[in-house]
Design a protein around this motif. Structure first.
Motif, short mmCIF file in Angstrom:
data_model
loop_
_atom_site.label_atom_id
_atom_site.label_comp_id
_atom_site.label_asym_id
_atom_site.label_seq_id
_atom_site.Cartn_x
_atom_site.Cartn_y
_atom_site.Cartn_z
N TYR A 1 0.81 -1.22 0.00
CA TYR A 1 0.00 0.00 0.00
C TYR A 1 0.85 1.27 0.00
O TYR A 1 0.57 2.22 -0.75
CB TYR A 1 -0.95 0.00 1.20
N TYR A 2 1.88 1.31 0.83
CA TYR A 2 2.73 2.51 0.88
C TYR A 2 3.58 2.63 -0.37
O TYR A 2 3.82 3.74 -0.87
CB TYR A 2 3.60 2.51 2.15
N ASP A 3 4.04 1.53 -0.92
CA ASP A 3 4.81 1.58 -2.17
C ASP A 3 3.95 2.19 -3.29
O ASP A 3 4.41 3.05 -4.04
CB ASP A 3 5.26 0.18 -2.59
N ARG A 4 2.71 1.77 -3.37
CA ARG A 4 1.82 2.29 -4.43
C ARG A 4 1.46 3.75 -4.17
O ARG A 4 1.43 4.57 -5.10
CB ARG A 4 0.55 1.44 -4.52
N TYR A 5 1.21 4.10 -2.90
CA TYR A 5 0.86 5.48 -2.60
C TYR A 5 2.02 6.42 -2.91
O TYR A 5 1.85 7.47 -3.54
CB TYR A 5 0.45 5.62 -1.14
N LEU A 6 3.21 6.04 -2.47
CA LEU A 6 4.37 6.91 -2.66
C LEU A 6 4.79 6.98 -4.13
O LEU A 6 5.41 7.97 -4.55
CB LEU A 6 5.53 6.43 -1.79
N GLU A 7 4.46 5.97 -4.89
CA GLU A 7 4.74 6.01 -6.33
C GLU A 7 3.96 7.13 -7.00
O GLU A 7 4.47 7.81 -7.91
CB GLU A 7 4.38 4.66 -6.97
N THR A 8 2.74 7.34 -6.56
CA THR A 8 1.89 8.36 -7.17
C THR A 8 1.88 9.68 -6.40
O THR A 8 1.30 10.66 -6.86
CB THR A 8 0.43 7.84 -7.29
N HIS A 9 2.51 9.70 -5.23
CA HIS A 9 2.61 10.92 -4.41
C HIS A 9 4.07 11.07 -3.95
O HIS A 9 4.37 10.93 -2.77
CB HIS A 9 1.68 10.84 -3.20
N PRO A 10 4.97 11.37 -4.87
CA PRO A 10 6.41 11.35 -4.56
C PRO A 10 6.93 12.55 -3.77
O PRO A 10 8.09 12.56 -3.38
CB PRO A 10 7.04 11.29 -5.95
N GLY A 11 6.10 13.55 -3.51
CA GLY A 11 6.61 14.76 -2.87
C GLY A 11 6.77 14.70 -1.37
O GLY A 11 7.41 15.56 -0.76
N HIS A 12 6.19 13.69 -0.74
CA HIS A 12 6.24 13.61 0.72
C HIS A 12 7.64 13.26 1.23
O HIS A 12 8.35 12.45 0.62
CB HIS A 12 5.30 12.51 1.22
N LYS A 13 8.02 13.86 2.37
CA LYS A 13 9.23 13.43 3.07
C LYS A 13 8.84 12.25 3.95
O LYS A 13 7.96 12.38 4.81
CB LYS A 13 9.80 14.55 3.93
N THR A 14 9.46 11.10 3.72
CA THR A 14 9.06 9.88 4.42
C THR A 14 9.90 9.68 5.68
O THR A 14 11.12 9.65 5.64
CB THR A 14 9.18 8.67 3.50
N ILE A 15 9.20 9.50 6.80
CA ILE A 15 9.83 9.32 8.11
C ILE A 15 9.37 8.00 8.68
O ILE A 15 8.19 7.84 9.04
CB ILE A 15 9.48 10.47 9.06
N ALA A 16 10.26 7.03 8.77
CA ALA A 16 9.92 5.71 9.29
C ALA A 16 10.11 5.67 10.80
O ALA A 16 11.03 6.30 11.34
CB ALA A 16 10.76 4.64 8.63
N LEU A 17 9.26 4.92 11.48
CA LEU A 17 9.38 4.71 12.92
C LEU A 17 9.75 3.25 13.16
O LEU A 17 9.11 2.35 12.62
CB LEU A 17 8.06 5.03 13.62
N ALA A 18 10.77 3.02 13.99
CA ALA A 18 11.24 1.64 14.20
C ALA A 18 12.00 1.55 15.52
O ALA A 18 12.55 2.54 16.03
CB ALA A 18 12.13 1.20 13.05
N TYR A 19 12.02 0.34 16.06
CA TYR A 19 12.90 0.06 17.19
C TYR A 19 14.27 -0.30 16.64
O TYR A 19 14.40 -0.74 15.50
CB TYR A 19 12.34 -1.10 18.02
N GLU A 20 15.29 -0.15 17.46
CA GLU A 20 16.66 -0.39 16.99
C GLU A 20 16.84 -1.79 16.42
O GLU A 20 17.58 -1.98 15.46
CB GLU A 20 17.66 -0.16 18.12
N PHE A 21 16.17 -2.78 16.99
CA PHE A 21 16.37 -4.15 16.48
C PHE A 21 15.73 -4.36 15.10
O PHE A 21 15.96 -5.38 14.47
CB PHE A 21 15.86 -5.19 17.48
#
Length: 211
Positions: free
Chosen positions: A161-181
């Motif tokens: 879903y995010y791959d398809r959305y970002l393909e058609t909306h490339p202007g967003h700055k993408t910020i991922a949230l994750a734990y160190e592991f």
């Protein structure tokens, strides 16, 4: 071959996420939220695209509550068939359980794109117009994921879903949230997999794709 590797990696990480003790998770989520909420990309934005996290993934509840409290325009996704669309929300009351048991904007919430068009066509004060340009298409977007590399390669949940959305909306700055592991040395990737610009963990902020 790559899909099998991805599936195995997703299972391994999901198992780790589900084994994280609740008290420890709360601490890590709070540390990540503090970092996210002080990022210039977030504090300077009039709107933030986010997501309502599942109970086993990196938590966004504190981030969303603080953004709503600050009257930031918070846009959250709703799955619509094979795609997703973002809608403007004012509080947790605007959410209901949707696809994959994820909390999504209720029917009646305004589409982020429609909202942007509305305010762009109206006569509003200069400060609000300045904020409105961040709603679409350049607002920062918080991105979930199962794993990431330090150069921004993302392993999603498998729906695309995010791959398809970002393909058609490339202007967003993408910020991922994750734990160190969840930060891995290598992730199998295909041409359609979208990388992220930044990763925020409980310990650091990683600027990706920097040569």
């Amino acid at each position: 071959m790559l899909e099998k590797q991805k599936a195995d990696l997703r299972k391994e990480i999901r198992d780790q996420l589900r084994l994280l003790p609740e008290e420890e998770k709360e601490i890590l989520d709070r540390q990540i939220a503090e970092r996210v909420l002080t990022l210039p990309a977030v504090t300077d934005a009039g709107a933030v695209y986010g997501y309502a996290s599942l109970n086993w993934e990196t938590g966004t509840a504190e981030i969303l509550k603080e953004l709503w409290k600050k009257k930031c325009i918070v846009c959250l996704p709703r799955v619509m068939g094979e795609t997703m669309e973002f809608f403007v929300t004012d509080s947790e009351d605007d959410l209901t359980e949707g696809a994959f048991h994820i909390m999504e904007p209720k029917n009646g919430c305004r589409s982020a794109e429609e909202y942007h068009s509305e305010i762009a066509s109206e006569k509003m004060d200069q400060e609000f117009h300045q904020k409105s340009r961040y709603i679409f298409p350049t607002a920062p977007i918080l991105v979930p994921g199962m794993g990431f590399t330090e150069n921004g390669v993302r392993l999603g949940k498998g729906g695309g879903y995010y791959d398809r959305y970002l393909e058609t909306h490339p202007g967003h700055k993408t910020i991922a949230l994750a734990y160190e592991f969840q930060i891995l040395h290598e992730i199998p990737a295909e041409p359609y997999d979208k990388s992220v610009d930044m990763i925020v963990t409980e310990k650091r902020v990683i600027q990706c794709n920097i040569e």
